[in-house]
Each structure stands twice: as C-alpha cells, then as structure tokens.
Design a protein around this motif. Structure first.
Motif, PDB file in Angstrom:
ATOM      1  N   ALA A 321      -1.381   8.096  -4.679  1.00  0.00           N
ATOM      2  CA  ALA A 321       0.077   7.980  -4.591  1.00  0.00           C
ATOM      3  C   ALA A 321       0.823   9.210  -5.092  1.00  0.00           C
ATOM      4  O   ALA A 321       2.008   9.361  -4.801  1.00  0.00           O
ATOM      5  N   GLY A 322       0.148  10.076  -5.852  1.00  0.00           N
ATOM      6  CA  GLY A 322       0.751  11.343  -6.263  1.00  0.00           C
ATOM      7  C   GLY A 322       2.114  11.205  -6.904  1.00  0.00           C
ATOM      8  O   GLY A 322       2.288  10.529  -7.915  1.00  0.00           O
ATOM      9  N   GLU A 323       3.126  11.839  -6.301  1.00  0.00           N
ATOM     10  CA  GLU A 323       4.470  11.877  -6.875  1.00  0.00           C
ATOM     11  C   GLU A 323       5.155  10.515  -6.876  1.00  0.00           C
ATOM     12  O   GLU A 323       6.209  10.335  -7.503  1.00  0.00           O
ATOM     13  N   HIS A 324       4.566   9.539  -6.203  1.00  0.00           N
ATOM     14  CA  HIS A 324       5.190   8.223  -6.119  1.00  0.00           C
ATOM     15  C   HIS A 324       4.685   7.263  -7.203  1.00  0.00           C
ATOM     16  O   HIS A 324       4.992   6.075  -7.175  1.00  0.00           O
ATOM     17  N   VAL A 325       3.915   7.784  -8.159  1.00  0.00           N
ATOM     18  CA  VAL A 325       3.488   6.981  -9.303  1.00  0.00           C
ATOM     19  C   VAL A 325       4.660   6.857 -10.268  1.00  0.00           C
ATOM     20  O   VAL A 325       5.376   7.818 -10.533  1.00  0.00           O
ATOM     21  N   ILE A 326       4.849   5.667 -10.811  1.00  0.00           N
ATOM     22  CA  ILE A 326       5.955   5.418 -11.728  1.00  0.00           C
ATOM     23  C   ILE A 326       5.787   6.276 -12.991  1.00  0.00           C
ATOM     24  O   ILE A 326       4.664   6.477 -13.464  1.00  0.00           O
ATOM     25  N   PRO A 327       6.857   6.842 -13.556  1.00  0.00           N
ATOM     26  CA  PRO A 327       6.730   7.676 -14.755  1.00  0.00           C
ATOM     27  C   PRO A 327       6.169   6.893 -15.942  1.00  0.00           C
ATOM     28  O   PRO A 327       6.530   5.731 -16.165  1.00  0.00           O
ATOM     29  N   GLY A 328       5.275   7.517 -16.683  1.00  0.00           N
ATOM     30  CA  GLY A 328       4.702   6.877 -17.850  1.00  0.00           C
ATOM     31  C   GLY A 328       3.755   7.813 -18.590  1.00  0.00           C
ATOM     32  O   GLY A 328       3.469   8.914 -18.113  1.00  0.00           O
ATOM     33  N   VAL A 329       3.275   7.362 -19.757  1.00  0.00           N
ATOM     34  CA  VAL A 329       2.380   8.157 -20.588  1.00  0.00           C
ATOM     35  C   VAL A 329       1.192   7.300 -21.004  1.00  0.00           C
ATOM     36  O   VAL A 329       1.372   6.172 -21.482  1.00  0.00           O
TER      37      VAL A 329
END
Length: 509
Positions: A321-329
C-alpha cells in the motif's frame, strides 16, 4: 417446523433477561429444525428474511387487514417460499401482486404469527444485539466450540449460513471456511482506552496510529476484479471508482485490505463525516473524491494473513500500500506516542489507535488488542424516540431518547436524552427520517424502530434511577448520526456503566 414454534421461541427470548435462558431456548429450536429450514429459521430470529428486502414497504405491510386463523398450521418452509415469491415479483402490476401474495400468507397465520410477520417484514423484529446469543446457541445446538463458530462467522459474514454449516457438519464443516477474496469478512473492532499511558502499559509492543474521522472500508482485489465494502459488509464498488482504480494499481495480483476512507479539503484536512458518507449512499460516483488510508492487510498474493501477528501484517501492508498506509509509529516511546496524538489531533482527526503488534486479526469482536484513545468521551447509542420541539424548534423533532445495547439480546436500554448539538440542517433531516420509522406517536413524542445509531459526546455518566439502565448521561450532545454502523455495534449498557466514577456504585452490583 411450524412458524408458531419460531414465534414462541422469539417471544420467550424477548421475555427473559437471562443470557443462558435465551441460549437454551434458541438452541432447542435449532436442534428441532430440519436441514432445509435452518437458514430461514435463523434469518427469521435475527429479524432479516433471507431474501432481504422483498419490495413491500412499511405501509403496505401494516395496511394489510386479514382475519387471522385460530389454529397454527403455517410452516417455516411455506413462509420462506411465499417471501421468495414476493421478492421475485416485478414488472407491471407487481405492487398489487405483492399485496395479494402477502394477504394470502397472512390469511393462513394466527394473530401472534401475523404480528411476528409484520415486525419481521418492517425491520421492527431486527435485533442485531441477538447476534452473540445466537452464536452461542448455534455452538450449543451443534455441540461445537464457540470459538469455532465465531471464526466461521467472521469468514462467511453470514450468520444463517454459519448455522447451516454447524448443524450439518459440525466443527469440520465450520473449519472448512476460508478467507475468500471477493467475499467480505467481519471487521475487527476496538475498545476504548482509559488513556494513552494505560493502553501503552497494557499492550506492550504496539503500534500507535492516527484514528481518522472517516468511514471504514474493506477492499478485495483478484487480478483486475476489485470490490469495496463498508463496515456492515455492504458493497459500494460502483459508487467509489477512484478507490477501485487505486487498488487496481497496487503492486500485487490479489489483496484484502482494511482501512478508512474520507473526503479531504483542498488543505488536506478531513471534511465533515456526513460528506464522506454521502458517497456511500449514492447511486453513482460524485465529484467529491475519497482518499483511502489502509491499516491492515489480511491477504496478499495467495497467502492469508489473518492469523499472522499484526507486526507481519503491517510489513505486508507497507509492501503493497506504500503511501496509502495510515500514519503511525511502531514500538514508540511514551514521548513518541504522545507526538502521534498531537499530530493526529492537529491534522483534524479523532485521536489515535493503539494496537498490539502480537495480535491476530480477530474479526467481529470488540477485544482489548486494539484500543482507541480520544480526547473526549463518545458513545454510539441507538435512537429510541424523539420529542417535538418548542420555541424556535417548534415543528421539528428535537429531544432524542437514547439507548445502549443489551449484550444479551434484549431491547436497547434507555440511558438519557439530549437535544444539544443539533444543527437546523440535522433537525430538518431528523424530523423527516424519524417519522418514517415511527412505531407510535402523539402530540409530544414519536417512538421509533431502534435501527439508527448516533454518536454522542458527554462529560461522563452518573447513577440515576430515572432510566432503566440505572445510569444517566451527563451533558450529552449530538456529534453525528452513524449510517455506517448497525445497532449491533452500538455501545453496550455495560460499557456505559464502566464510565461511572469509582466513587459511585455500579447499579447492577
């Protein structure tokens, strides 16, 4: 099997608060059902005919005036066949033909059976909260482990079909269910956390992600064939071509992804939730574009990942999914986790999700492996009724009666009222929509079928003898209606009581 047996069992289940008694009654009925009617029996009991909508509206059903018979003799198979014939009727004169078919069916039913059929066909019998009880009843009737039934239900997404498999072939038939690309599976759910620190301490190795103010989606792709489903497993593929095109372009041959989608402003901030949901109810595409953010990968290129730990599923997700992964750590320090919260709220989102990196994908259950952290308390409650407004709100339905879900399958339990937070636009919509699902009304209040879920923000709850649940909401206000949620996903009365201050007694204790 006679319809009267189903009607009597439904009445017995509704009359008791005991979960064990409900399971026992349902299990006994299922054991007595022949293989050819199990599908219909379970469909009737959960309040949704296996044919779905049959083309006869509320007014058509309730305008039927047919004398009941004295002696029960109508079978489940005959009712199921009649409903199938009604659903298949189309073309010129079909409306009258449906009325004639339903009149003939009602003319063979007793008074109690007519009442049951009316409620079944108008949605008033539907009790999504009965789902968990029914799963236990299926396990008992088939003498198989409850977890085996729940997993099969997760994978099939259909409770009646799960019952058929359990009663026909037991555990081996249930274990034959597999993730099938193109067939939606029930989504994994999260529980509210007391605080970010509590969630981090409880889950240990975890990921902290943005919790978006969007709509849940599940996408399936096999080759160029793409399907998009909502959290209630409704297919919306035709109305979201931008999502279909994006998923077709991902670097894989087959995939199943879980995520959220939302509409953004030109500045990249989330638009109001209602604008995102307007696309889901559309008959075709609109100009408002949706942006997907994926947070889980359940299948990739022929390999099912449901039972893999989240850490491995996220690796697959980032790969596809690359850039379409939800932001997180991943594995953040406390200060890094707090930074994710700040970033999420600063971007206009609801808060964060904290998820155990060791957890498998456990669909359909609100466990502790996923926890949501939000700056304010919100509950998803069921609208039970509404009072006519006064003063500036005269002519509008305004003060909402709110109920929490009974986890043991009973009707929603009233916990409060509110008229705060309603805009003129929402009041106008609410006045029309709630009258369309009214069950009774007078000059003061309109009672409605418990099928609409609404998100409520509140300061907390307090012990109160005023409402059946023994608790009352404090300073409640409307955030929004949740057309993406079913009453079976509403907050339970136990979850509401859990918000009581520790100094106050639990009314059930």
């Amino acid at each position: 099997m006679l319809l009267s047996e189903v009607v009597d069992t439904s009445a017995a289940v509704a009359a008791t608060r005991s979960r064990l008694a409900k399971v026992k009654a349902l299990s006994a009925l299922l054991r007595g059902a022949s293989a050819d009617v199990v599908l219909a029996v379970v469909s009737f009991l959960i309040g949704t005919p296996r044919q779905g909508r049959i083309g006869a509206g509320w007014r058509t059903v309730f305008d039927l005036s047919v004398p009941p018979v004295e002696q029960a003799g109508l079978t489940v198979a005959e009712v199921d066949a009649a409903l199938a014939e009604v659903a298949a009727t189309s073309g010129k004169g079909s409306a009258q033909r449906r009325v004639d078919l339903l009149a003939a069916l009602f003319g063979r039913a007793t008074e109690a059976e007519q009442d049951f059929l009316r409620r079944l066909l108008t949605g008033e019998l539907r009790q999504g909260a009965l789902e968990g009880v029914m799963l236990d009843a299926i396990a008992s009737a088939a003498d198989v482990p409850g977890e085996t039934v729940r997993r099969a239900f997760m994978l099939s997404g259909r409770l009646p079909e799960t019952a058929v498999a359990a009663l026909a072939g037991g555990a081996s038939e249930l274990e034959a269910f597999r993730l099938e690309v193109g067939r939606p599976l029930r989504p994994m759910l999260a529980s509210p956390a007391e605080s970010l620190d509590d969630a981090l301490a409880e889950l240990g190795s975890c990921v902290v992600e943005h919790k978006l103010d969007g709509a849940r989606i599940q996408v399936h792709r096999s080759g160029d064939d793409v399907h998009v489903f909502t959290r209630t497993l409704r297919e919306i593929t035709k109305t979201v071509p931008e999502l279909v095109e994006l998923v077709r372009g991902l670097p894989c041959t087959s995939v199943v992804l879980d995520g959220e989608t939302l509409a953004l402003t030109d500045e990249g901030r989330p638009r109001p939730f209602q604008e995102t949901m307007s696309r889901f109810g559309a008959q075709d595409e609109r100009e408002l574009l949706l942006h997907p953010y994926f947070f889980d990968c359940l299948h990739l290129d022929g390999k099912d990942l449901l039972d893999e730990p989240l850490r491995d599923r996220l690796a697959a997700l980032r790969q596809v999914a690359g850039e379409h992964v939800i932001p997180g750590v991943l594995d953040p320090s406390p200060s890094e986790a707090a930074g994710v919260v700040t970033a999420a709220l600063g971007a206009g989102h609801e808060g964060v999700m904290v998820k155990s990196l060791a957890s498998p994908y456990a669909a359909g259950r609100r466990g502790r492996a996923w926890q949501k952290v939000k700056p304010v308390h919100t509950l998803d409650l069921v609208v039970l009724g509404v009072e006519w407004g006064s003063g500036r709100r005269r002519g509008w339905l305004s003060n909402l009666h709110l109920g929490a879900r009974d986890p043991d399958g009973g009707p929603p339990v009233m916990v409060g009222k509110t008229f705060k937070g309603l805009t003129d636009e929402l009041l106008t919509w609410q006045t029309k929509a709630l009258q369309e699902i009214a069950t009774e009304q007078n000059d003061w209040v309109v009672m409605v079928r418990p099928e609409l879920v609404i998100e409520i923000e509140l300061d907390g709850v307090q012990v109160s003898p005023r409402y059946p649940g023994g608790v009352a909401l404090r300073f409640a206000r409307v955030v929004r209606y949740r057309p993406d949620k079913d009453p079976s996903e509403a907050t339970t009365i136990e979850e509401v009581r859990a918000l009581l201050p520790t100094a106050q007694p639990n009314p059930e204790a």
